[in-house]
Write a protein that holds these residues in place. Structure first.
Motif, PDB file in Angstrom:
ATOM      1  N   UNK A 158       0.832  -1.181   0.039  1.00  0.00           N
ATOM      2  CA  UNK A 158       0.054   0.173  -0.130  1.00  0.00           C
ATOM      3  C   UNK A 158       0.681   1.233  -0.198  1.00  0.00           C
ATOM      4  N   UNK A 159       1.031   1.843  -1.078  1.00  0.00           N
ATOM      5  CA  UNK A 159       1.632   3.010  -1.507  1.00  0.00           C
ATOM      6  C   UNK A 159       1.038   4.214  -1.425  1.00  0.00           C
ATOM      7  N   UNK A 160       1.551   5.424  -1.050  1.00  0.00           N
ATOM      8  CA  UNK A 160       1.004   6.713  -1.396  1.00  0.00           C
ATOM      9  C   UNK A 160       1.905   7.867  -1.695  1.00  0.00           C
ATOM     10  N   UNK A 161       1.496   8.779  -2.192  1.00  0.00           N
ATOM     11  CA  UNK A 161       2.548  10.105  -2.865  1.00  0.00           C
ATOM     12  C   UNK A 161       1.787  11.235  -3.117  1.00  0.00           C
ATOM     13  N   UNK A 162       2.369  12.423  -3.077  1.00  0.00           N
ATOM     14  CA  UNK A 162       1.866  13.480  -3.292  1.00  0.00           C
ATOM     15  C   UNK A 162       1.734  13.628  -4.978  1.00  0.00           C
ATOM     16  N   UNK A 163       0.413  14.161  -5.359  1.00  0.00           N
ATOM     17  CA  UNK A 163      -0.332  14.010  -6.652  1.00  0.00           C
ATOM     18  C   UNK A 163       0.693  14.760  -7.674  1.00  0.00           C
ATOM     19  N   UNK A 164       1.641  15.655  -7.067  1.00  0.00           N
ATOM     20  CA  UNK A 164       2.611  16.251  -7.990  1.00  0.00           C
ATOM     21  C   UNK A 164       3.730  15.407  -8.544  1.00  0.00           C
ATOM     22  N   UNK A 165       3.931  14.313  -7.931  1.00  0.00           N
ATOM     23  CA  UNK A 165       4.899  13.318  -8.052  1.00  0.00           C
ATOM     24  C   UNK A 165       4.666  12.177  -8.858  1.00  0.00           C
ATOM     25  N   UNK A 171       3.395   1.250 -11.250  1.00  0.00           N
ATOM     26  CA  UNK A 171       4.929   0.967 -10.960  1.00  0.00           C
ATOM     27  C   UNK A 171       4.963   1.037  -9.156  1.00  0.00           C
ATOM     28  N   UNK A 172       6.044   0.580  -8.546  1.00  0.00           N
ATOM     29  CA  UNK A 172       5.979   0.748  -7.272  1.00  0.00           C
ATOM     30  C   UNK A 172       6.530   2.112  -6.673  1.00  0.00           C
ATOM     31  N   UNK A 173       5.993   3.075  -7.383  1.00  0.00           N
ATOM     32  CA  UNK A 173       6.662   4.443  -6.856  1.00  0.00           C
ATOM     33  C   UNK A 173       5.688   4.679  -5.845  1.00  0.00           C
TER      34      UNK A 173
END
Length: 314
Positions: A158-165, A171-173
């Protein structure tokens, strides 16, 4: 110049702002309940994915990658629950129409998880998503048992990120959150279906010799399910070899048998040894019913009938 400097400072801050975010996840279990594997109808159930994030200052994108589970998968269409050496096919989907498989960048099939966007909030953000499950119908070769697949550890990312990234889950980003654990389970009970083919002795003018005919009882039971087939005494409650077909108050005597020679009567539990036993395979098992009208006094002309109830005990 001042405006350019401010923009440069904000852009430089984005990675550190993203690192300040923290997300946690939980997933409810999926319980399909009792599955009738002899039916062509699919069984469905759902789970809820709960998302809680803190420290967000911009919109957060979540990529909940779900692998095959402990039961494995044989194709993009078939994850599996297992009971010992036996397996039951099912699948998880991200849409209520159950057309988009919920997958992971880390498994060999093309499906990926949905991109879940949490609202723009300063501080905390939360949301939910529904995981749709379906057990395909018609899995008649699956034996009775309790079937299970567990999702934990490497089965989940379970991954999360800022939408600008980035805005993709291909992928596993992204940052990784501690994996929750959830299970998918179902119970296959023993079950049997029965179909019949009538016995028609045809026209006969004088009942001065044996009149033979056959019918059929077709039994479909889940694999390894032991069963017995009994035939009751008909409308008048006769014995296996002394049943009665009727036209008003008149009768024609007949018998039902298990063998071609008509030496083994086929009855019910009230006549020891007269039932037929078998073991299910998941496929239809045809059983011939041998009928005989013996020589007897011929009643008046007409159509004589009887109704025999077939009972499958398993």
């Amino acid at each position: 110049m001042l405006r350019a400097a401010i923009v440069a400072m904000l852009v430089a801050m984005l990675p550190s702002l993203a690192r300040a975010q923290s997300c946690s996840f939980s997933v409810t279990n999926i319980n399909f309940g009792l599955i009738d594997t002899l039916s062509a109808t699919a069984a469905t159930a759902t789970a809820t994915l709960n998302i809680n994030c803190t420290g967000g200052v911009l919109r957060i994108l979540v990529c909940p990658h779900i692998g095959a589970g402990s039961g494995g998968a044989t194709s993009a269409a078939a994850r599996q629950m297992v009971s010992g050496a036996n397996s039951l096919n099912y699948q998880l989907y991200s849409d209520p129409g159950m057309s988009v498989v919920w997958g992971s960048y880390a498994w060999p099939y093309a499906s990926r998880p949905p991109v879940i966007a949490l609202p723009v909030l300063i501080g905390n953000a939360s949301g939910t998503a529904t995981i749709y499950g379906r057990v395909t119908g018609g899995q008649s070769t699956v034996p009775p048992g309790t079937y299970l697949s567990t999702f934990s550890g490497s089965q989940l990312e379970f991954r999360y990120q800022n939408d600008l990234l980035g805005n993709s889950c291909n992928t596993g980003f992204g940052f990784t959150a501690p994996s929750p654990t959830f299970t998918v389970n179902a119970t296959v009970p023993a079950n049997c279906l029965v179909a019949t083919q009538n016995i028609d002795f045809g026209p006969k003018g004088v009942l001065d010799a044996n009149v033979d005919a056959t019918g059929q009882v077709s039994v479909t039971c889940t694999p390894s399910t032991a069963y017995t087939v009994s035939l009751n005494g008909g409308t008048t409650g006769g014995t296996p070899t002394n049943r009665k077909m009727s036209k008003g108050a008149e009768r024609v005597t007949y018998g039902l048998y298990k063998d071609l020679a008509r030496t083994q009567p086929w009855g019910d539990a009230g006549t020891p040894g007269s039932t037929v036993a078998g073991t299910g395979t998941g496929a239809a098992q045809p059983l011939t019913v041998y009928g005989r009208v013996p020589p007897q006094t011929t009643p008046s002309a007409g159509v004589y009938t009887d109704t025999v109830v077939v009972t499958i005990t398993y």
